[in-house]
Structure formats: C-alpha cells, structure tokens
Write a protein that holds these residues in place. Structure first.
Motif, PDB file in Angstrom:
ATOM      1  N   TRP A  76       7.486   5.744  24.539  1.00 21.18           N
ATOM      2  CA  TRP A  76       6.750   6.107  23.351  1.00 21.18           C
ATOM      3  C   TRP A  76       7.678   6.684  22.129  1.00 21.18           C
ATOM      4  CZ3 TRP A  76       1.147   6.302  22.795  1.00 21.18           C
ATOM      5  CH2 TRP A  76       0.593   5.777  24.108  1.00 21.18           C
ATOM      6  N   LEU A  77       7.542   6.257  21.070  1.00 19.91           N
ATOM      7  CA  LEU A  77       8.238   6.532  20.018  1.00 19.91           C
ATOM      8  C   LEU A  77       7.669   7.157  18.643  1.00 19.91           C
ATOM      9  CD1 LEU A  77      10.678   3.369  19.827  1.00 19.91           C
ATOM     10  CD2 LEU A  77      11.081   5.526  20.481  1.00 19.91           C
ATOM     11  N   PRO A  78       8.211   8.176  18.363  1.00 22.33           N
ATOM     12  CA  PRO A  78       7.426   8.863  16.980  1.00 22.33           C
ATOM     13  C   PRO A  78       7.146   7.806  16.043  1.00 22.33           C
ATOM     14  CG  PRO A  78       9.567  10.068  17.401  1.00 22.33           C
ATOM     15  CD  PRO A  78       9.517   8.718  18.471  1.00 22.33           C
ATOM     16  N   VAL A  79       5.980   7.926  15.171  1.00 23.34           N
ATOM     17  CA  VAL A  79       5.524   7.135  14.088  1.00 23.34           C
ATOM     18  C   VAL A  79       6.139   7.815  12.950  1.00 23.34           C
ATOM     19  CG1 VAL A  79       3.742   5.883  13.045  1.00 23.34           C
ATOM     20  CG2 VAL A  79       3.750   5.839  15.281  1.00 23.34           C
ATOM     21  N   ASN A  80       6.707   7.215  12.040  1.00 25.15           N
ATOM     22  CA  ASN A  80       7.044   7.807  10.611  1.00 25.15           C
ATOM     23  C   ASN A  80       5.603   7.724   9.738  1.00 25.15           C
ATOM     24  OD1 ASN A  80       9.884   8.418  11.277  1.00 25.15           O
ATOM     25  ND2 ASN A  80      10.299   6.575  10.714  1.00 25.15           N
ATOM     26  N   ARG A  81       5.124   8.721   9.289  1.00 24.95           N
ATOM     27  CA  ARG A  81       3.959   8.486   8.314  1.00 24.95           C
ATOM     28  C   ARG A  81       4.020   9.517   7.172  1.00 24.95           C
ATOM     29  NH1 ARG A  81       2.638  13.697   9.258  1.00 24.95           N
ATOM     30  NH2 ARG A  81       3.300  14.758  11.236  1.00 24.95           N
ATOM     31  N   PRO A  82       3.511   9.223   6.049  1.00 24.30           N
ATOM     32  CA  PRO A  82       3.654  10.006   4.973  1.00 24.30           C
ATOM     33  C   PRO A  82       2.918  11.317   4.966  1.00 24.30           C
ATOM     34  CG  PRO A  82       2.104   8.256   4.839  1.00 24.30           C
ATOM     35  CD  PRO A  82       2.500   8.091   6.144  1.00 24.30           C
ATOM     36  N   GLY A  83       3.392  12.317   4.197  1.00 20.95           N
ATOM     37  CA  GLY A  83       3.083  13.471   4.275  1.00 20.95           C
ATOM     38  C   GLY A  83       3.592  14.596   5.186  1.00 20.95           C
ATOM     39  N   GLY A  84       3.926  14.136   6.297  1.00 21.02           N
ATOM     40  CA  GLY A  84       4.620  15.273   7.048  1.00 21.02           C
ATOM     41  C   GLY A  84       4.091  16.396   7.522  1.00 21.02           C
ATOM     42  N   GLU A  85       2.752  16.398   7.494  1.00 20.57           N
ATOM     43  CA  GLU A  85       1.891  17.617   7.793  1.00 20.57           C
ATOM     44  C   GLU A  85       2.409  18.051   9.224  1.00 20.57           C
ATOM     45  OE1 GLU A  85       0.459  14.761   7.072  1.00 20.57           O
ATOM     46  OE2 GLU A  85      -0.386  14.996   5.023  1.00 20.57           O
ATOM     47  N   PRO A  86       2.656  19.269   9.537  1.00 13.81           N
ATOM     48  CA  PRO A  86       2.893  20.007  10.647  1.00 13.81           C
ATOM     49  C   PRO A  86       1.696  20.551  11.433  1.00 13.81           C
ATOM     50  CG  PRO A  86       3.240  21.738   8.758  1.00 13.81           C
ATOM     51  CD  PRO A  86       2.752  20.461   8.058  1.00 13.81           C
TER      52      PRO A  86
END
Length: 118
Positions: A76-86
């Motif tokens: 499983w790999l992280p998905v880059n997504r807009p916003g970067g909300e933590p």
C-alpha cells in the motif's frame, strides 16, 4: 472466524466473498481470499478507519493524520491529494470513476478528481 491479528479492526469492504479487506489500528490491513485472512504491509502506523473500492484491484484506505492509501500490487502506498488536511479521515466513497469523497472526524469533506485512478 479468526482474523489472525490482535489489533482493533474498524473498517471492512469487499467486492465479493473471495476479496474482502479490513483495516484498523497501527496501519493494520488484512485481506480475505475466501479461505483465510492475510496481513498486508500498509507502510504506515496510522490508525486506518475506512476502506472502499470500486473493484477487486482498486481499493483505498483512509485514516488518521489525513492518511489515504492505495495498493500498487506489492503493498500500500500513500496517495498524493490536494489540501493536505491533517485531520483523521473516517470513510471514503466514490459515486463515479475519479471522484472521491472523504469524511473526517471534524466533518471535513474532501472532494477531488483523479484522472489516473477510478
């Protein structure tokens, strides 16, 4: 049925009786193949709380600290997504290919389009 883990499991999704995913604490991801559960390497220690897919080979998991994961066939790999909300994400769904809705504990709704994934 024993899952083979002592971790807390909180999300489950399947495309059929031979393809079920469960996610939970400390990055736990399990896959059921119709016979037994196998642990999968998630690459994170984040608590995962939601899992959803559009088919057996297109699955996403979400969790704390804005974690969004997608398998690449080896792990499983992280998905880059807009916003970067933590924020802690709780659930994911998609009404159509490329459009995703993610809900978090503070009721943050993230919507984004990914032309490369359905």
């Amino acid at each position: 049925m024993a899952s083979g883990t002592y971790e807390w499991l909180v999300g489950v999704w399947g495309s059929g009786p031979n393809n079920v995913f469960a996610v939970g604490d400390f990055g736990t991801v399990l896959h059921y193949n119709g016979t037994s559960w196998q642990a999968m390497a998630s690459g994170t220690s984040a608590w995962l709380e939601g899992v959803w897919g559009s088919g057996p080979d297109n699955v996403f998991a979400v969790g704390e600290s804005g974690t969004v994961l997608h398998p690449d066939g080896h792990g499983w790999l992280p998905v880059n997504r807009p916003g970067g909300e933590p924020h802690a994400f709780r659930a994911i769904s998609s009404p159509r290919k490329g459009l995703f809705f993610i809900v978090g504990e503070t009721m943050i709704r993230v919507r984004y389009t990914r032309p490369d994934r359905g």
